[in-house]
Scaffold this active site. Structure first.
Site, short mmCIF file in Angstrom:
data_model
loop_
_atom_site.label_atom_id
_atom_site.label_comp_id
_atom_site.label_asym_id
_atom_site.label_seq_id
_atom_site.Cartn_x
_atom_site.Cartn_y
_atom_site.Cartn_z
N ARG A 18 0.83 -1.20 0.00
CA ARG A 18 0.00 0.00 0.00
C ARG A 18 0.87 1.27 0.00
O ARG A 18 0.60 2.22 -0.72
CB ARG A 18 -0.89 -0.02 1.26
CG ARG A 18 -2.09 0.90 1.24
CD ARG A 18 -2.94 0.71 2.50
NE ARG A 18 -2.21 1.01 3.73
CZ ARG A 18 -2.01 2.23 4.22
NH1 ARG A 18 -2.51 3.28 3.61
NH2 ARG A 18 -1.33 2.41 5.34
N GLU A 29 6.27 -19.17 1.92
CA GLU A 29 5.35 -19.91 2.79
C GLU A 29 5.58 -21.39 2.57
O GLU A 29 5.43 -21.89 1.46
CB GLU A 29 3.90 -19.50 2.48
CG GLU A 29 2.82 -20.39 3.10
CD GLU A 29 2.96 -20.58 4.62
OE1 GLU A 29 3.09 -19.55 5.32
OE2 GLU A 29 2.94 -21.74 5.09
N CYS A 39 -7.61 -19.64 14.46
CA CYS A 39 -8.53 -19.58 15.60
C CYS A 39 -9.89 -20.16 15.24
O CYS A 39 -10.68 -20.50 16.13
CB CYS A 39 -8.74 -18.14 16.05
SG CYS A 39 -7.23 -17.19 16.08
N ARG A 67 0.54 -7.87 -6.93
CA ARG A 67 1.98 -7.99 -7.22
C ARG A 67 2.80 -8.32 -5.97
O ARG A 67 3.91 -7.83 -5.79
CB ARG A 67 2.50 -6.73 -7.93
CG ARG A 67 1.95 -6.61 -9.38
CD ARG A 67 2.24 -5.25 -9.96
NE ARG A 67 1.60 -4.21 -9.17
CZ ARG A 67 2.25 -3.34 -8.42
NH1 ARG A 67 3.56 -3.32 -8.34
NH2 ARG A 67 1.56 -2.44 -7.70
N ASN A 296 -1.85 -10.14 13.47
CA ASN A 296 -2.41 -9.20 12.52
C ASN A 296 -1.95 -7.78 12.79
O ASN A 296 -1.52 -7.06 11.88
CB ASN A 296 -3.93 -9.26 12.68
CG ASN A 296 -4.60 -9.49 11.37
OD1 ASN A 296 -4.58 -8.62 10.53
ND2 ASN A 296 -5.16 -10.69 11.21
N TRP A 424 -25.80 -2.00 38.46
CA TRP A 424 -24.34 -1.90 38.52
C TRP A 424 -23.82 -3.03 37.64
O TRP A 424 -24.11 -4.20 37.91
CB TRP A 424 -23.83 -2.12 39.94
CG TRP A 424 -24.02 -0.98 40.88
CD1 TRP A 424 -25.18 -0.65 41.53
CD2 TRP A 424 -23.04 -0.02 41.30
NE1 TRP A 424 -24.98 0.44 42.33
CE2 TRP A 424 -23.67 0.85 42.20
CE3 TRP A 424 -21.69 0.18 40.99
CZ2 TRP A 424 -22.99 1.91 42.82
CZ3 TRP A 424 -21.02 1.22 41.60
CH2 TRP A 424 -21.67 2.08 42.50
#
Lengths: 445, 445
Positions: A18, A29, A39, A67, A296, A424
């Site tokens: 970005r 990977e 998760c 890309r 993340n 409360w």
């Protein structure tokens, strides 16, 4: 070069792209999936999610469209920090090559701990960390329809997978060396979780050690537990052996040491996620917590900084939430043993209430809260209860970030309406009780 | 002497008794119930609560057992601050007497606003503030089984009673002069509530004024709305006319002015609940908010101070939560018009997300957040969404108390697990978006 294609790696790669539309970004990977929700695996196994693909947030193809050169089944086997190259092994083709980098981002994740007992490598013994692990567990569950499942270790993943197999109709037995369930909770709160587990039909074998596993049973120091399928919920450790060997500085937790910009002490080398350390906001100590939300957020911070921007990760409060059927669990900050280890003199209070108005059948909730004796500063909280219980921990997590006192928390203007809360809020009730303890002359710990 | 036997009065009486076992405490209550949950009335009408008594937290007998002299159907008709006496009218016996006091506590509550239109006093037109009002409404609903119900004014009570009559199987029409539902929300968030109301089958007549009411219809400037039963959801005003006439200082909101110990400027005279003003934590301005949780907390503070202790009520953040069937609503701090009125230059951000993981069918949630442009300080938030949406407002309420910035909120360690949240909690996502707006060069308001 980014090592690791899950949350901690891909969040960084996306931010970098970005900010720098022309940067050359290569992601290595070793597995077959990118950016997935580990998760969510228990809900895949439990049947609430119909297909494994639903857990994949973004595919390699989607990243390539931006890309980002994602190379699947490519394992980083070594790093030369002087030459600034990564040694890469293409698992598919069996060949090895070197890749130069200007900046390097480490997101190698974590590896399940496997107790060293005979039979631990049996095909029906499952550690559940990656999506490949999930695929293997799901295949075993669907093909062999296990009737008796044994879960070794009651942490978050153990608890959640116990629920998954209850939902599949299996008999579930849980074994743990500890005297109470959930090591991240104090014994009294862990006892509430164990009670809930029993209520939901799980057989609890606490204070027992696993001695061996065969195709039909798990053997402990006390008994033999018939089991067609075994889950390892014995935790994870950061996947940093190779990193340490190649000169990346590791901390006392075994995780990569990073600053608040997620940069290691080696210029241009960053790390994020399960493989790295974080600073605990309350104790100030380094901790290693394997949780997707941290991966993340840290990945995003690393990516912004790699792209020439400025972002920081302030640390973790140790917040976690989970559930077992209708029982919800939340915790944040320090528990009693952690508070002691960090040198705090503390007082604690524990209250029983309902998550919403009793006259609308609000389910029970127990809130335990700790504060430093001298200052009243809240140090942490633990919650066990029914619907609406777990996410109340966020109020305490926010209070910890603001270094609030028990007095501050008792005075909070929290949302009240009969279907949502008592007059409360239970969190404020716990803080008020704590306030009483703080002003008592009595003994503290 | 305590005037008023609901939350604001009885919480004070109880604390005073706890601190001063021998004090003589007289409570004057003009109605027939003490310490009840007015907020629970919609659930009584809707049928989720089986009997009116379930809304009574403590009866006069229970208070009397603590030697609190509760006098039911006794109305305070005047106060002589020089003589330090209260003029009391016994409504049952029709006689009037004077009662001396050393300390006086005012908890006279609020009175529904009744628009001045023909027919407003008809027997089928119900304002709902006290338990007596609830008894009358319930009797009307059960005896006459209204098929068509018209609710005038869409605030919290209007919304909740609209739900109650939907649950009773009635056709519900809502009329409001305003262009959007829920004046405490901004127009864009109120529009989401109006959408939800329509989705649940309520006919919405916004920007219409009620001109008159008869036994079969409500007439607006636009149309005639058939109605067997009419609910006034047009808000309340503090019940302070007599107090003002007798020299108790009232503020610009019409409420009794108190300091942080809930004491008026007249020594030994305290006030709590719907009849008094509070300080708004964000705007710093006095506000009058009729909400049971404040009455309870302020009453407790007044009682402790009357008993010689020390307690303070720090102010309100303007937090409120409610629901309409499956749609939850939360708000805290300042909305756009309140922020403008308080002189803040602000930016806002609004995000759409899910309350938990999308792959587990997490319901939608919209979070809007405001921050001061120059400092980034969070000023308020509004939430509309499905299950799990409303109580997330508590994180923002806590952040307001701590004067956190959008940056602080975006960095919070909030609980994450797929059945409870997305990887970034929606509240943190809104804060992150707000952060983007704050650093943009663009125009602000």
């Amino acid at each position: 070069v980014v090592i690791g294609g899950d949350a901690g790696g891909m969040a960084a790669a996306s931010q970098l792209r970005r900010l720098q539309p022309d940067a050359e970004i290569v992601v290595l990977e070793k597995g077959r999936w990118t950016s997935y929700s580990a998760c969510g695996i228990p809900y895949l196994i439990g049947g609430q999610i119909s297909a494994l693909d639903h857990l994949v947030a973004r595919t390699p193809e989607e990243f390539r469209a931006q890309r980002i050169d994602v190379r699947m089944q490519h394992e980083a086997t070594a790093i030369d920090l002087d030459a600034r190259t990564v040694e890469v092994h293409n698992l598919e083709r069996g060949r090895t090559f070197a890749l130069g980098f200007a900046q390097l981002h480490l997101a190698t994740g974590a590896t399940p701990r496997r107790p060293e007992v005979p039979g631990i490598d049996g095909p029906h013994v499952h550690a559940v960390q990656t999506l490949a692990d999930a695929a293997s567990l799901l295949a075993d569950a669907e093909q062999n329809r296990p009737q008796r499942v044994c879960v070794i270790g009651v942490g978050y993943i153990g608890l959640e997978l116990a629920e998954s197999f209850l939902m599949r109709g299996a008999e579930v037995t849980v074994v743990d060396r500890a005297a109470h369930a959930m090591a991240s909770l104090d014994a009294d709160m862990g006892a509430l979780v164990a009670q809930a587990m029993r209520r939901h039909g799980i057989t609890m074998r606490l204070e027992e050690s696993v001695m061996g596993i065969d195709h039909a049973a798990v053997t402990t120091n006390e008994r033999e537990i018939p089991a067609d399928l075994v889950i390892l919920g014995t935790g994870v450790r950061p996947n940093t052996t190779m990193l340490g060997e190649c000169g990346i500085p590791l901390g006392s937790t075994g995780g990569v040491v990073v600053d608040r910009r997620q940069q290691t002490s080696i210029p241009g080398v960053f790390a994020a996620g399960d493989c790295c350390e974080s600073r605990h906001l309350v104790s100030g100590k380094p901790v290693n917590v394997a949780l997707g939300t941290y991966a993340n957020k840290q990945g995003r911070v690393a990516g912004i900084n790699m792209g020439g921007g400025y972002a920081t990760f302030p640390g973790v409060a140790g917040t976690a939430v989970t559930k077992l059927c209708a029982t919800e669990i939340g915790r944040t900050g320090l528990n009693e043993s952690e508070a002691s280890a960090a040198g705090f003199e503390y007082v604690s209070a524990k209250i029983d209430a309902t998550t919403w108005a009793g006259y609308l059948d609000g389910p029970p909730i127990t809130v335990k809260m700790l504060a430093e004796r001298r200052t009243g500063r809240v140090l942490g909280a633990q919650i066990v209860g029914g619907s609406g219980a777990a996410k109340r921990i966020d109020v305490v997590a926010t209070a910890l970030a603001a270094r609030m006192t028990a007095d501050d928390v008792a005075a909070l203007d929290l949302g009240y309406a009969p279907p949502f809360s008592t007059v409360w809020d239970p969190v404020a009730v716990a803080a008020r009780q704590l306030l009483g303890r703080l002003t008592e002359g009595g003994a503290s710990r």
